[in-house]
Design a protein around this motif. Structure first.
Motif: not given
Length: 234
Positions: A37-49, A66-68
């Protein structure tokens, strides 16, 4: 049943492991997963999540930064906000994951999480934005850069705004959901809102124009107050 710790740890491992070759990465975009019943959303751009968890009762928690990428199945996250554990802010996390086409699966002990693609992160507004000016008394006033900031993460169809202080780990609020941007009209539909769950489902419409790395944004806030803002792409 997954604990909050396991959910957050799963999310960290998921994101870190797949972030490789940013410019070409198939992970850029929006992803979703459901569990009990829980929804998880992951957003990813070229530099950020960002990763956000919510259910029918409302917003649960969110984290991001940020991610690398460092390899085919490894990566590094730099955490800028985490409502479940603010002590993670400023820390780096290394992890790995299994990724396959339009789905990827994380495993922690006996727990697996499978993410499904929502969009590919394409669009005029896709990327990371930060508010840099706001109108007051008829004058647009520049905002001084600092540790406290409000950002918007947008993919091809999903958005999330977050107000945070990266030095103290403070979290001031977030909201997100689906959006469209057509013929100079930016429309948001709220799917979660940390400050007022009764607003979920509301549709907000704004005038918008993009000129280079600047986004002019005007209309009314979720509380009905007039706003005129300038956002800068990061």
């Amino acid at each position: 049943m997954k604990t909050l710790f396991n959910l957050c740890l799963t999310a960290c491992i998921t994101v870190a492991g797949i972030f490789t070759a940013k410019a070409q990465s198939p992970v850029i975009g929006a992803w979703s997963a459901t569990n009990g019943g829980e929804t998880s959303v992951l957003l990813v751009t070229p530099t950020y999540f960002s990763i956000t968890n919510y259910n029918a009762q409302g917003f649960k928690n969110t984290m991001g930064g940020t991610w690398q990428g460092t390899g085919d199945e490894a990566g590094e996250l730099s955490i800028e906000f985490n409502t479940a554990d603010s002590t993670q802010v400023g820390k780096k996390i290394e992890a790995g994951v299994t990724f396959d086409g339009d789905q990827f699966v994380t495993t922690i002990g006996d727990t697996k999480t499978s993410w499904t693609r929502v969009d590919h992160g394409n669009g005029e507004l896709a990327g990371l934005w930060q508010i840099t000016a706001r109108e007051a008394n008829g004058t647009m006033n520049a905002m001084k850069p600092g540790d406290r900031k409000t950002i918007k993460i947008l993919t091809g169809s999903k958005f999330q705004w977050v107000a945070i202080n990266t030095a103290t780990g403070q979290f001031f609020g977030t909201g997100g959901g689906s959006y469209t941007f057509e013929n100079g009209v930016y429309t948001e539909k709220l799917e979660y809102f940390s400050r007022d769950n009764s607003r979920v489902g509301a549709s907000l419409q704004f005038k918008g124009s993009v000129n280079g790395n600047k986004w002019d944004h005007s209309g009314k806030s979720s509380q009905g107050a007039p706003i005129h803002e300038e956002w800068t792409k990061q």
